[in-house]
Design an enzyme around this catalytic site. Structure first.
Site, mmCIF file in Angstrom:
data_model
loop_
_atom_site.group_PDB
_atom_site.id
_atom_site.type_symbol
_atom_site.label_atom_id
_atom_site.label_comp_id
_atom_site.label_asym_id
_atom_site.label_seq_id
_atom_site.Cartn_x
_atom_site.Cartn_y
_atom_site.Cartn_z
ATOM 1 N N GLU A 55 0.823 -1.215 0.000
ATOM 2 C CA GLU A 55 0.000 0.000 0.000
ATOM 3 C C GLU A 55 0.857 1.264 0.000
ATOM 4 O OE1 GLU A 55 -4.112 -1.176 2.150
ATOM 5 O OE2 GLU A 55 -2.331 -1.430 3.405
ATOM 6 N N GLU B 231 -4.722 -9.589 3.501
ATOM 7 C CA GLU B 231 -5.600 -9.344 4.647
ATOM 8 C C GLU B 231 -6.772 -10.325 4.757
ATOM 9 O OE1 GLU B 231 -3.341 -5.591 3.912
ATOM 10 O OE2 GLU B 231 -4.409 -7.037 2.648
#
Length: 268
Positions: free
Chosen positions: A122, A142
Site C-alpha cells: 500500500e 488481509e
C-alpha cells in the site's frame, strides 16, 4: 555521500524501524526501512513516516524522495499484534498516513524487492514510481486474517488495473510477481535484482533534469483529476498550463531549446 538527516520536529522522537538520509549533491532524500529481515511496519512507524514526508516536502535541499529497504525484502507488511492493541482513533488514521507519498508535492520513487505485502504494498502504491526487482512479490493478504486492506490498497489498485484483477488479488490474497505487475501497469519498471539500485539512481537523476515547478504541477494535476470527468480534467490542465507559462522556468526552457543548450531550471 549520504548523511543521516536530523529532524528538528519534536513529534518524531527516535525513528521506529527506518532511517532518513540526505544526499544534497543529488538533491535526494532516502527513507530506508531498516528492520530486517522482513521490515515489518509498526503502528507508530506509520505516523512517523507521514511526519517525515511532510518535513521533506518543505526541505529546499530535496528534489526527489526515494523509499527503499535494507535486506532481501521490502516489507512483509504490518505488525499484526499492533492492530489488536491500537485504538479506533489510531486505526482510522492508517490510510491518511500511508497516503503521505501521494500528498507530497515532490516525486516519490519506491524500490521494491522480495516481499512487498500488506502495508508495504500500500505504501508502494501511494508512490509515483515503483521500480521492482525481479524478486518482488506483491500481495494484499488481509483476507487470510479475516480483514480487508485498510490503507488504500484495494482502492488504488482498482484505479490502476480495474475491478476484475483487483478482486483477483484482494479476494484471493493472490501474490503477483514483478513481471506480471509490470505487464499490468502496477510497476513502472521491472529490473534484475542486481540492478535495482542502479535503476533507482538513474530515475532520480532523470527527474532532476526537469523543472521543479512543472514537475510538482504535473503530479498534483494527475492526482487531482484521477476521479474527474474528462471535461473537468482538460479544463484544469488548461489552467495549470496557463499558469506555468508565466514561470521563469518556462521562459528558460524555451530559450534553452532555441539556443540548443541544456536548460538551467530554478524552480520559479
Amino acid at each position: 555521500m549520504c548523511s543521516p538527516y536530523i529532524f528538528a520536529d519534536p513529534r518524531l522522537g527516535k525513528l521506529d524501524g527506518f532511517q532518513v538520509e540526505i544526499d544534497e549533491a543529488h538533491e535526494r532524500a532516502d527513507i530506508v526501512l531498516n528492520r530486517p529481515p522482513y521490515n515489518v511496519v509498526s503502528m507508530p512507524q506509520r505516523d512517523q513516516l507521514r511526519l517525515v514526508f511532510e518535513t521533506l516536502d518543505d526541505d529546499a535541499r530535496v528534489r526527489i524522495i526515494v523509499i527503499r529497504s535494507i535486506g532481501e525484502h521490502f516489507s512483509s507488511g504490518g505488525n499484526i499484534g499492533g492492530f489488536m492493541e491500537a485504538t479506533p482513533e489510531t486505526v482510522s488514521k492508517l490510510a491518511w498516513n500511508i497516503a503521505s507519498p501521494t500528498r507530497c508535492s515532490k516525486p516519490v520513487i519506491v524500490a521494491n524487492r522480495g516481499y512487498c505485502f500488506g502495508v508495504g504494498f500500500e505504501l508502494s502504491l501511494a508512490c509515483d514510481f515503483r521500480i521492482a526487482s525481479e524478486t518482488t512479490l506483491y500481495a494484499l493478504p488481509e483476507q487470510k486474517l479475516g480483514q480487508i486492506p485498510g490503507s488504500g490498497g484495494s482502492a488504488r489498485l482498482q484505479k490502476m488495473i480495474g475491478i476484475t484483477r483487483t478482486k483477483d488479488i484482494v479476494m484471493r490474497s493472490k501474490r503477483i510477481a514483478a513481471k506480471q505487475a509490470f505487464d499490468w501497469g502496477i510497476a513502472t519498471e521491472c529490473v534484475p535484482d542486481a540492478e535495482l539500485e542502479k535503476a533507482t539512481d538513474k530515475l532520480v537523476d532523470e527527474l532532476r533534469t526537469f523543472a521543479p515547478l512543472a514537475q510538482r504541477t504535473a503530479k498534483k494535476l494527475l492526482n487531482d483529476t484521477v476521479d474527474s470527468t474528462l471535461t473537468v480534467a482538460i479544463e484544469l490542465e488548461g489552467h495549470c498550463y496557463s499558469r506555468l507559462r508565466q514561470s521563469e522556468d518556462f521562459k528558460e526552457g524555451v530559450e534553452a531549446f532555441n539556443a540548443k543548450r541544456p536548460p538551467k531550471f530554478v524552480g520559479r
